[in-house]
Design an enzyme around this catalytic site. Structure first.
Site, PDB file in Angstrom:
ATOM      1  N   HIS A  89       0.836  -1.202   0.000  1.00 34.94           N
ATOM      2  CA  HIS A  89       0.000   0.000   0.000  1.00 34.94           C
ATOM      3  C   HIS A  89       0.865   1.243   0.000  1.00 34.94           C
ATOM      4  CE1 HIS A  89       0.673  -1.355   4.132  1.00 34.94           C
ATOM      5  NE2 HIS A  89       0.695  -0.084   4.470  1.00 34.94           N
ATOM      6  N   HIS A 143       1.045   5.232   0.773  1.00 38.27           N
ATOM      7  CA  HIS A 143       0.394   6.264   1.590  1.00 38.27           C
ATOM      8  C   HIS A 143       0.462   7.603   0.859  1.00 38.27           C
ATOM      9  CE1 HIS A 143       0.477   4.168   5.660  1.00 38.27           C
ATOM     10  NE2 HIS A 143       1.383   3.440   5.016  1.00 38.27           N
TER      11      HIS A 143
HETATM   12  P1  AMP Z   1       1.767   0.434   7.316  1.00 38.48           P
HETATM   13  O1  AMP Z   1       2.363   0.733   8.652  1.00 38.48           O
HETATM   14  O2  AMP Z   1       2.484   1.102   6.172  1.00 38.48           O
HETATM   15  O3  AMP Z   1       1.575  -1.053   7.108  1.00 38.48           O
HETATM   16  O4  AMP Z   1       0.332   1.120   7.323  1.00 38.48           O
HETATM   17  C1  AMP Z   1      -0.852   0.448   7.519  1.00 38.48           C
HETATM   18  C2  AMP Z   1      -1.923   1.496   7.555  1.00 38.48           C
HETATM   19  O5  AMP Z   1      -3.171   0.859   7.410  1.00 38.48           O
HETATM   20  C3  AMP Z   1      -1.975   2.296   8.845  1.00 38.48           C
HETATM   21  O6  AMP Z   1      -1.803   3.682   8.560  1.00 38.48           O
HETATM   22  C4  AMP Z   1      -3.365   1.997   9.403  1.00 38.48           C
HETATM   23  O7  AMP Z   1      -3.962   3.101  10.030  1.00 38.48           O
HETATM   24  C5  AMP Z   1      -4.106   1.574   8.151  1.00 38.48           C
HETATM   25  N1  AMP Z   1      -5.241   0.681   8.360  1.00 38.48           N
HETATM   26  C6  AMP Z   1      -5.282  -0.458   9.083  1.00 38.48           C
HETATM   27  N2  AMP Z   1      -6.506  -1.022   9.032  1.00 38.48           N
HETATM   28  C7  AMP Z   1      -7.260  -0.207   8.236  1.00 38.48           C
HETATM   29  C8  AMP Z   1      -8.617  -0.235   7.790  1.00 38.48           C
HETATM   30  N3  AMP Z   1      -9.467  -1.231   8.155  1.00 38.48           N
HETATM   31  N4  AMP Z   1      -9.053   0.752   6.989  1.00 38.48           N
HETATM   32  C9  AMP Z   1      -8.225   1.762   6.623  1.00 38.48           C
HETATM   33  N5  AMP Z   1      -6.934   1.832   6.997  1.00 38.48           N
HETATM   34  C10 AMP Z   1      -6.460   0.873   7.802  1.00 38.48           C
END
Ligand code: AMP
Ligand code: ZN
Length: 140
Positions: free
Chosen positions: A99, A101
């Protein structure tokens, strides 16, 4: 992947605030935003890191990021954004589904640039830089 939270969002089993969707890509608001408009852009297929992501799906993800970053900025009246991937666990990736950001940035947000990622910046000599550049060029 049944136990992947982002695959469950793609499947519609977990709700999301979707802002963009096409055949290959889904983009939705981060549930724990670092700024208003913090958006995640994911390939619909499950791949853990950019290393596993097929090139055509990478193209689709980048194309969406390229279109969405300015849209997010306009929507929340941000003058800039940080666009980044935590690519692998050691880099802080918590959800093991690729993903990108898009984090809107503001002059007074107290955030830092990508150069603040590490506190122990290495001092590399010219010959080490030459070796690293050659190794990357060979691998790519
Ligand atoms: P990372 O640390 O790059 O893996 O980021 C994962 C991101 O996913 C974090 O910023 C979380 O806040 C976000 N996240 C986790 N679960 C969800 C969800 N159900 N819907 C939207 N964002 C999410
Ligand atoms: Zn997944």
């Amino acid at each position: 992947m049944d136990n992947c939270i982002f695959c469950q969002i793609v499947a519609g089993d977990i709700p999301s605030r979707t802002v963009y969707e096409d055949d290959d890509v889904l983009a939705f608001l981060d549930v724990n935003p670092l700024a208003p408009g913090h958006t995640l852009v994911i390939p619909k297929d499950h791949h853990e890191t950019l290393t596993e992501l097929p090139e055509d799906e990478g193209d689709a993800v980048f194309s969406a990021l390229h279109r969405l970053a300015p849209a997010v900025e306009v929507a929340v009246d941000a003058p800039a954004s940080t666009v980044a991937f935590n690519n692998g666990e050691a880099a802080g990736q918590e959800v093991p589904h690729v993903h990108g950001h898009i984090v809107p940035r503001f002059d007074d947000d107290g955030g830092r640039p990508i150069h603040a990622l590490v506190s122990d910046q290495p001092e590399l000599h010219d010959d080490e830089l030459d070796d690293i550049a050659a190794a990357i060029a060979e691998e790519r």
